[in-house]
Design a protein around this motif. Sequence first.
Motif, PDB file in Angstrom:
ATOM      1  N   HIS A  70      -5.190  13.557  28.255  1.00 15.68           N
ATOM      2  CA  HIS A  70      -4.018  14.278  28.782  1.00 15.68           C
ATOM      3  C   HIS A  70      -4.441  15.458  29.657  1.00 15.68           C
ATOM      4  O   HIS A  70      -5.349  16.199  29.288  1.00 15.68           O
ATOM      5  N   PRO A  71      -3.740  15.635  30.783  1.00 13.71           N
ATOM      6  CA  PRO A  71      -4.012  16.811  31.618  1.00 13.71           C
ATOM      7  C   PRO A  71      -3.407  18.051  30.957  1.00 13.71           C
ATOM      8  O   PRO A  71      -2.421  17.942  30.233  1.00 13.71           O
ATOM      9  N   ASP A  72      -3.990  19.201  31.201  1.00 16.97           N
ATOM     10  CA  ASP A  72      -3.392  20.437  30.706  1.00 16.97           C
ATOM     11  C   ASP A  72      -1.984  20.610  31.267  1.00 16.97           C
ATOM     12  O   ASP A  72      -1.690  20.152  32.381  1.00 16.97           O
ATOM     13  N   GLU A  86       4.117  10.190  36.041  1.00 12.91           N
ATOM     14  CA  GLU A  86       4.891  10.508  34.832  1.00 12.91           C
ATOM     15  C   GLU A  86       4.672  11.950  34.409  1.00 12.91           C
ATOM     16  O   GLU A  86       5.617  12.684  34.103  1.00 12.91           O
ATOM     17  N   SER A  87       3.411  12.356  34.385  1.00 16.34           N
ATOM     18  CA  SER A  87       3.093  13.713  33.960  1.00 16.34           C
ATOM     19  C   SER A  87       3.693  14.743  34.927  1.00 16.34           C
ATOM     20  O   SER A  87       4.224  15.776  34.515  1.00 16.34           O
ATOM     21  N   GLN A  88       3.625  14.418  36.205  1.00 19.03           N
ATOM     22  CA  GLN A  88       4.194  15.293  37.228  1.00 19.03           C
ATOM     23  C   GLN A  88       5.695  15.518  36.981  1.00 19.03           C
ATOM     24  O   GLN A  88       6.201  16.639  37.001  1.00 19.03           O
ATOM     25  N   ARG A  89       6.383  14.422  36.703  1.00 22.04           N
ATOM     26  CA  ARG A  89       7.824  14.491  36.463  1.00 22.04           C
ATOM     27  C   ARG A  89       8.120  15.342  35.217  1.00 22.04           C
ATOM     28  O   ARG A  89       9.014  16.175  35.203  1.00 22.04           O
ATOM     29  N   GLU A  90       7.343  15.132  34.163  1.00 17.09           N
ATOM     30  CA  GLU A  90       7.572  15.861  32.910  1.00 17.09           C
ATOM     31  C   GLU A  90       7.284  17.349  33.085  1.00 17.09           C
ATOM     32  O   GLU A  90       8.046  18.198  32.614  1.00 17.09           O
ATOM     33  N   GLN A  91       6.199  17.646  33.770  1.00 16.45           N
ATOM     34  CA  GLN A  91       5.835  19.057  33.941  1.00 16.45           C
ATOM     35  C   GLN A  91       6.826  19.757  34.876  1.00 16.45           C
ATOM     36  O   GLN A  91       7.149  20.930  34.692  1.00 16.45           O
TER      37      GLN A  91
HETATM   38  N1  LIG Z   1      -1.039  18.439  27.899  1.00 12.71           N
HETATM   39  C1  LIG Z   1       0.128  17.767  27.820  1.00 12.71           C
HETATM   40  O1  LIG Z   1       0.899  17.920  26.905  1.00 12.71           O
HETATM   41  N2  LIG Z   1       0.393  16.919  28.834  1.00 12.71           N
HETATM   42  C2  LIG Z   1       1.562  16.208  28.906  1.00 12.71           C
HETATM   43  N3  LIG Z   1       2.759  16.485  28.230  1.00 12.71           N
HETATM   44  C3  LIG Z   1       3.728  15.810  28.874  1.00 12.71           C
HETATM   45  O2  LIG Z   1       4.933  15.832  28.575  1.00 12.71           O
HETATM   46  N4  LIG Z   1       3.216  15.111  29.909  1.00 12.71           N
HETATM   47  C4  LIG Z   1       1.881  15.340  29.978  1.00 12.71           C
HETATM   48  O3  LIG Z   1       1.074  14.928  30.790  1.00 12.71           O
END
Ligand SMILES: NC(=O)N[C@H]1NC(=O)NC1=O
Length: 176
Positions: A70-72, A86-91
């Motif tokens: 997982h990315p920070d 996906e991660s971009q959208r969530e962040q």
């Molecule tokens: N570090 C971490 O929680 N990364 C994630 N969380 C999330 O919702 N999408 C992610 O990539």
Amino acid sequence: MQAMDIEKVNSMDFGEFVDVFGNVIERCPLIAAAVWSQRPFSNLEDLEKHFFAFIDALPQSGQEGILRCHPDLAGRELQRGTLTAESQREQRSAGLTSLGADERLRLAELNAQYRARFGFPFVLAALLSDPAAVRRELARRLHRPPAQELRTALGEVKKIGHLRLADLLGAHSAGL
Ligand SMILES: NC(=O)N[C@H]1NC(=O)NC1=O
């Protein structure tokens, strides 16, 4: 991606299945590859169970490996634009793409402390969160016993996977 039903999922060949579900668990397409062997699935919940059972069956080193994929949150990859879609959208949904420099620095410090203590990055399902909640959770979880924290972090991986699957299958998470 269009919403799809479970018959469509069950009819997918291996390549298509991994293309679609390969990032249900962040940067762990191996899990989708393993789950494909277990089709047919009776519904979304059944499909999800197979993803989660795979995670639960791993030794601790494998579970920590998943966390390390997982990315920070609000970290270097976000800054560089190298997050998965996906991660971009969530962040972005959590407001982490529009932090001021001070807030970003503060989170980076907490993320570094967390990683130093546990040996894996802080993971939290960001989709329904916000910067204050992320910071609060990070500060709180930083002091927990490692075994308990591993369980919590894997629970967050499952929440993220649940939301991603629900999105792919066009289900509203509340209805699952
Ligand atoms: N570090 C971490 O929680 N990364 C994630 N969380 C999330 O919702 N999408 C992610 O990539």
